[in-house]
Enzyme design. Structure first.
Site, PDB file in Angstrom:
ATOM      1  N   HIS A 157      -2.090   9.377 -24.204  1.00 15.53           N
ATOM      2  CA  HIS A 157      -2.425   8.262 -22.964  1.00 15.53           C
ATOM      3  C   HIS A 157      -3.518   7.780 -23.530  1.00 15.53           C
ATOM      4  O   HIS A 157      -4.594   8.280 -23.457  1.00 15.53           O
ATOM      5  CB  HIS A 157      -2.454   9.084 -21.722  1.00 15.53           C
ATOM      6  CG  HIS A 157      -2.911   8.136 -20.797  1.00 15.53           C
ATOM      7  ND1 HIS A 157      -2.499   7.146 -19.927  1.00 15.53           N
ATOM      8  CD2 HIS A 157      -4.386   8.025 -20.280  1.00 15.53           C
ATOM      9  CE1 HIS A 157      -3.287   6.387 -19.111  1.00 15.53           C
ATOM     10  NE2 HIS A 157      -4.360   6.989 -19.147  1.00 15.53           N
ATOM     11  N   GLU A 176       4.103   7.939 -17.771  1.00 22.11           N
ATOM     12  CA  GLU A 176       3.290   8.429 -16.868  1.00 22.11           C
ATOM     13  C   GLU A 176       2.463   7.628 -15.973  1.00 22.11           C
ATOM     14  O   GLU A 176       1.290   7.702 -15.977  1.00 22.11           O
ATOM     15  CB  GLU A 176       2.622   9.671 -17.219  1.00 22.11           C
ATOM     16  CG  GLU A 176       1.876  10.701 -16.716  1.00 22.11           C
ATOM     17  CD  GLU A 176       1.137  11.624 -17.592  1.00 22.11           C
ATOM     18  OE1 GLU A 176       1.725  12.770 -17.554  1.00 22.11           O
ATOM     19  OE2 GLU A 176       0.158  11.225 -18.178  1.00 22.11           O
ATOM     20  N   GLY A 199       0.396   5.454 -13.240  1.00 21.60           N
ATOM     21  CA  GLY A 199      -0.360   5.526 -11.926  1.00 21.60           C
ATOM     22  C   GLY A 199      -0.117   4.058 -11.081  1.00 21.60           C
ATOM     23  O   GLY A 199       0.771   3.668 -10.256  1.00 21.60           O
ATOM     24  N   ARG A 200      -1.067   3.228 -11.860  1.00 19.81           N
ATOM     25  CA  ARG A 200      -1.370   1.766 -11.307  1.00 19.81           C
ATOM     26  C   ARG A 200       0.064   1.289 -11.039  1.00 19.81           C
ATOM     27  O   ARG A 200       0.142   0.582  -9.958  1.00 19.81           O
ATOM     28  CB  ARG A 200      -2.207   1.197 -12.252  1.00 19.81           C
ATOM     29  CG  ARG A 200      -2.677  -0.189 -11.934  1.00 19.81           C
ATOM     30  CD  ARG A 200      -3.598  -0.891 -12.896  1.00 19.81           C
ATOM     31  NE  ARG A 200      -4.322   0.125 -13.671  1.00 19.81           N
ATOM     32  CZ  ARG A 200      -5.617   0.355 -13.326  1.00 19.81           C
ATOM     33  NH1 ARG A 200      -6.196  -0.229 -12.427  1.00 19.81           N
ATOM     34  NH2 ARG A 200      -6.296   1.261 -14.189  1.00 19.81           N
ATOM     35  N   ARG A 205     -13.736   0.231  -6.900  1.00 17.30           N
ATOM     36  CA  ARG A 205     -13.445  -0.360  -8.248  1.00 17.30           C
ATOM     37  C   ARG A 205     -14.333  -1.571  -8.747  1.00 17.30           C
ATOM     38  O   ARG A 205     -14.687  -1.641  -9.751  1.00 17.30           O
ATOM     39  CB  ARG A 205     -11.940  -0.776  -8.509  1.00 17.30           C
ATOM     40  CG  ARG A 205     -10.954   0.280  -8.309  1.00 17.30           C
ATOM     41  CD  ARG A 205      -9.541   0.138  -8.578  1.00 17.30           C
ATOM     42  NE  ARG A 205      -9.288  -0.004  -9.960  1.00 17.30           N
ATOM     43  CZ  ARG A 205      -9.015  -1.121 -10.588  1.00 17.30           C
ATOM     44  NH1 ARG A 205      -9.221  -2.487  -9.928  1.00 17.30           N
ATOM     45  NH2 ARG A 205      -8.977  -1.354 -11.978  1.00 17.30           N
ATOM     46  N   TYR A 226     -16.285  -0.696 -11.834  1.00 14.91           N
ATOM     47  CA  TYR A 226     -15.941  -1.303 -13.228  1.00 14.91           C
ATOM     48  C   TYR A 226     -16.231  -2.700 -13.270  1.00 14.91           C
ATOM     49  O   TYR A 226     -15.903  -3.507 -14.163  1.00 14.91           O
ATOM     50  CB  TYR A 226     -14.181  -1.184 -13.524  1.00 14.91           C
ATOM     51  CG  TYR A 226     -13.908   0.203 -13.192  1.00 14.91           C
ATOM     52  CD1 TYR A 226     -14.191   1.351 -14.054  1.00 14.91           C
ATOM     53  CD2 TYR A 226     -13.001   0.574 -12.087  1.00 14.91           C
ATOM     54  CE1 TYR A 226     -13.648   2.739 -13.863  1.00 14.91           C
ATOM     55  CE2 TYR A 226     -12.511   1.861 -11.852  1.00 14.91           C
ATOM     56  CZ  TYR A 226     -12.822   2.853 -12.790  1.00 14.91           C
ATOM     57  OH  TYR A 226     -12.533   4.330 -12.389  1.00 14.91           O
ATOM     58  N   CYS A 263     -25.714   1.191   2.378  1.00 12.20           N
ATOM     59  CA  CYS A 263     -27.202   1.034   1.983  1.00 12.20           C
ATOM     60  C   CYS A 263     -27.386   0.916   0.886  1.00 12.20           C
ATOM     61  O   CYS A 263     -28.152   1.977   0.195  1.00 12.20           O
ATOM     62  CB  CYS A 263     -27.890   1.876   2.952  1.00 12.20           C
ATOM     63  SG  CYS A 263     -29.644   1.382   3.143  1.00 12.20           S
ATOM     64  N   GLU A 264     -27.039  -0.042  -0.030  1.00 13.28           N
ATOM     65  CA  GLU A 264     -26.892  -0.150  -1.414  1.00 13.28           C
ATOM     66  C   GLU A 264     -26.360  -1.419  -2.096  1.00 13.28           C
ATOM     67  O   GLU A 264     -25.691  -1.669  -1.429  1.00 13.28           O
ATOM     68  CB  GLU A 264     -26.051   1.299  -2.111  1.00 13.28           C
ATOM     69  CG  GLU A 264     -25.974   0.957  -3.726  1.00 13.28           C
ATOM     70  CD  GLU A 264     -25.869   2.493  -4.326  1.00 13.28           C
ATOM     71  OE1 GLU A 264     -25.788   3.474  -3.758  1.00 13.28           O
ATOM     72  OE2 GLU A 264     -25.312   2.256  -5.594  1.00 13.28           O
ATOM     73  N   TYR A 284      -5.656   3.889  -7.184  1.00 13.91           N
ATOM     74  CA  TYR A 284      -7.373   3.953  -7.494  1.00 13.91           C
ATOM     75  C   TYR A 284      -8.356   3.403  -6.239  1.00 13.91           C
ATOM     76  O   TYR A 284      -9.356   2.724  -6.414  1.00 13.91           O
ATOM     77  CB  TYR A 284      -7.904   3.597  -8.698  1.00 13.91           C
ATOM     78  CG  TYR A 284      -7.168   4.184  -9.977  1.00 13.91           C
ATOM     79  CD1 TYR A 284      -7.156   5.662 -10.069  1.00 13.91           C
ATOM     80  CD2 TYR A 284      -6.225   3.432 -10.559  1.00 13.91           C
ATOM     81  CE1 TYR A 284      -6.434   6.247 -10.904  1.00 13.91           C
ATOM     82  CE2 TYR A 284      -5.234   3.985 -11.591  1.00 13.91           C
ATOM     83  CZ  TYR A 284      -5.365   5.391 -11.694  1.00 13.91           C
ATOM     84  OH  TYR A 284      -4.427   5.987 -12.711  1.00 13.91           O
TER      85      TYR A 284
HETATM   86  N1  LLP Z   1      -2.049   9.871 -17.627  1.00 13.24           N
HETATM   87  C1  LLP Z   1      -3.212  10.319 -17.844  1.00 13.24           C
HETATM   88  C2  LLP Z   1      -3.596  11.398 -18.675  1.00 13.24           C
HETATM   89  C3  LLP Z   1      -4.271   9.572 -17.253  1.00 13.24           C
HETATM   90  O1  LLP Z   1      -5.606  10.124 -17.404  1.00 13.24           O
HETATM   91  C4  LLP Z   1      -4.018   8.551 -16.419  1.00 13.24           C
HETATM   92  C5  LLP Z   1      -5.275   7.721 -15.754  1.00 13.24           C
HETATM   93  C6  LLP Z   1      -2.783   8.070 -15.976  1.00 13.24           C
HETATM   94  C7  LLP Z   1      -1.715   8.740 -16.760  1.00 13.24           C
HETATM   95  C8  LLP Z   1      -2.196   6.948 -15.492  1.00 13.24           C
HETATM   96  O2  LLP Z   1      -2.973   5.866 -15.750  1.00 13.24           O
HETATM   97  P1  LLP Z   1      -2.472   4.219 -15.053  1.00 13.24           P
HETATM   98  O3  LLP Z   1      -1.077   3.993 -15.311  1.00 13.24           O
HETATM   99  O4  LLP Z   1      -2.780   4.484 -13.711  1.00 13.24           O
HETATM  100  O5  LLP Z   1      -3.251   3.380 -15.780  1.00 13.24           O
HETATM  101  N2  LLP Z   1     -10.045   4.549 -11.724  1.00 13.24           N
HETATM  102  C9  LLP Z   1      -9.522   3.851 -12.904  1.00 13.24           C
HETATM  103  C10 LLP Z   1      -8.406   4.249 -13.644  1.00 13.24           C
HETATM  104  C11 LLP Z   1      -8.675   5.605 -14.210  1.00 13.24           C
HETATM  105  C12 LLP Z   1      -7.523   6.202 -14.764  1.00 13.24           C
HETATM  106  C13 LLP Z   1      -7.589   7.531 -15.280  1.00 13.24           C
HETATM  107  N3  LLP Z   1      -6.539   8.193 -15.974  1.00 13.24           N
HETATM  108  C14 LLP Z   1      -9.344   2.357 -12.301  1.00 13.24           C
HETATM  109  O6  LLP Z   1      -9.355   2.331 -10.959  1.00 13.24           O
HETATM  110  O7  LLP Z   1      -8.971   1.513 -12.861  1.00 13.24           O
END
Ligand code: LLP
Length: 419
Positions: free
Chosen positions: A189, A269, A271-272, A308, A312, A340-341, A376
């Site tokens: 990843h 795998e 997420g987003r 976010r 970022y 308060c920031e 996220y």
């Molecule tokens: N697999 C592993 C091992 C990961 O570390 C992550 C994300 C994913 C899969 C899923 O990634 P995705 O498909 O969601 O891009 N907080 C940040 C994103 C941090 C992701 C951490 N690891 C944001 O808000 O953009």
């Protein structure tokens, strides 16, 4: 940028549950899952949105789950995922634990529930081997390069703490053999919000790793492409061609299969990709004011909910809803929260630069809808400024279900009182 909901529905939900409020659309999640059906296994990286009801929805659609902490393993179990190892490439484990470090409590949990461990360090292999012979493991390899929408989400290359460095593969394989562990697969990843120009390189790196694994005398059942798929946060952002994406990985899998001499499972795998566009965050405008050339719209939700933009400099689309449905002329506005920031600003770029945004004029009492917050968003919330976690609602076929009630301040205080 997307908002799957009608203004009338959002007003109803805001009136019923109050704001700040996270709202998710089940149909959007199902659509995204369907777009990835060519992969043998879609494993949801639940860190993006770990509400048990969202996990249940994933499970009902045949999606497996990734967990990155003991808490996430327990969530997956609570959502009905089955513990235990894979029985081959085509019967992958429901839950996989991915991490670079593992504390004692987590180690005990993966052993108790026989959860395969996707190891990002060789020390994890030693720790596991000491207590659980025959445990299934994946190796998460850092191929030496990575990419992300921000440096903070790039998980490859020598500046990243993630994964086992590519040249250590043989050492990791030796630790597996010596420790009596079972290699399930190889995983990579390289980051979140990746640029697809890197894909060919990632697939090529995976094939080489499979070749070396085979040459070292190890068999494996599957490969994982990791996550990282981007979504269009801005109008005009590219949308991923999932057929092309799968095609490249499928070709890599076929090359790998010809090396090992048998079928290999192909996992993704994300997420987003699965949840970001399903969700919005609702806030209420509580004040407006001018400061020099800036017009501020202050709402009742801040970076304790959606981190976010502050973390970022991420862009999220926004719209203002008036109860009477009228739309006022646009006005350049800095949208900020109640914390308060100074950094509690939703319209900012990398490094905290305030960027006024052209939005329909907003008055006290209007609703602010922040788009694409399904990933996220809630999962990165905090209690900063002693603000309780917001409620979450899932909308399915026009029906809204409260899937997390709002936390209370009393619950927060109770953690510290009467000890
Ligand atoms: N697999 C592993 C091992 C990961 O570390 C992550 C994300 C994913 C899969 C899923 O990634 P995705 O498909 O969601 O891009 N907080 C940040 C994103 C941090 C992701 C951490 N690891 C944001 O808000 O953009």
């Amino acid at each position: 940028m997307s908002n799957p909901f009608s203004p009338a529905l959002l007003w109803n939900l805001a009136d019923q549950y109050g704001t700040p409020l996270w709202v998710y659309d089940a149909a959007t999640i199902r659509e995204r899952i369907a777009q990835l059906q060519a992969f043998d296994t879609v494993r949801f990286a639940q860190k993006a949105c770990s509400n048990i009801h969202i996990l249940k929805l994933m499970r009902e659609q045949g999606v497996k789950v990734d967990a990155v902490s003991r808490g996430e393993i327990l969530r997956a179990l609570a959502a009905g995922f089955t513990p235990g190892f894979a029985s081959g490439a085509h019967e992958p484990a429901d839950i996989v634990f991915t991490a670079d470090v593992m504390d004692e409590a987590t180690l005990a949990t993966v052993v108790e529930h026989q959860v395969p461990v996707n190891a990002g360090s060789i020390d994890m292999l030693h720790q596991l081997a000491a207590v659980s012979k025959g445990h299934h493991v994946w190796l998460r390899i850092n191929p030496g390069f990575g990419h992300g929408h921000s440096n903070k989400t790039n998980t490859g290359g020598e500046h990243s703490k993630h994964g086992i460095w590519h040249s250590e593969l043989e050492a990791a394989l030796t630790a597996i053999k010596a420790g009596g562990l079972v290699l399930a697969g190889l995983h990579m990843h390289i980051g979140s919000g990746v640029d697809y120009g890197h894909l060919q390189e990632v697939c090529g790196a995976m094939v080489k790793l499979v070749e070396r694994t085979h040459a070292a005398g190890h068999d494996l059942h599957a490969i994982s492409a990791g996550g990282g798929l981007s979504i269009p946060y801005r109008d005009g952002d590219a949308t991923i061609d999932t057929t092309h994406y799968h095609g490249l990985w499928h070709a890599a899998r076929q090359q790998a299969e010809s090396i090992v001499g048998h079928k290999l499972g192909l996992e993704l795998e994300p997420g987003r990709f699965l949840v970001a566009e399903s969700g919005v965050l609702l806030g209420t405008v509580r004040a407006t004011k001018n400061a020099g050339s800036n017009h501020f719209v202050l709402v009742d939700t801040g970076f304790n909910e959606l981190m976010r933009p502050s973390m970022y400099g991420s862009y999220h689309g926004m719209e203002v809803l008036r109860r009477d449905g009228l739309q006022l002329p646009t006005q350049d506005s800095v949208v900020a929260g109640p914390l308060c920031e100074s950094g509690d600003v939703f319209t900012q770029g990398d490094g905290g630069v305030v960027l006024p945004r052209a939005l329909a004029g907003a008055n006290v009492g209007d609703l602010l809808v922040i788009h694409d917050t399904g990933a996220y968003g809630s999962s990165m919330s905090s209690n900063y400024n002693t603000r309780p976690l917001a409620a979450e609602v899932l909308v399915d076929s026009g029906k809204a279900q409260l899937i997390r009630r709002r936390q209370t301040v009393d619950e927060l205080l109770a953690l510290e009182m009467g000890l």
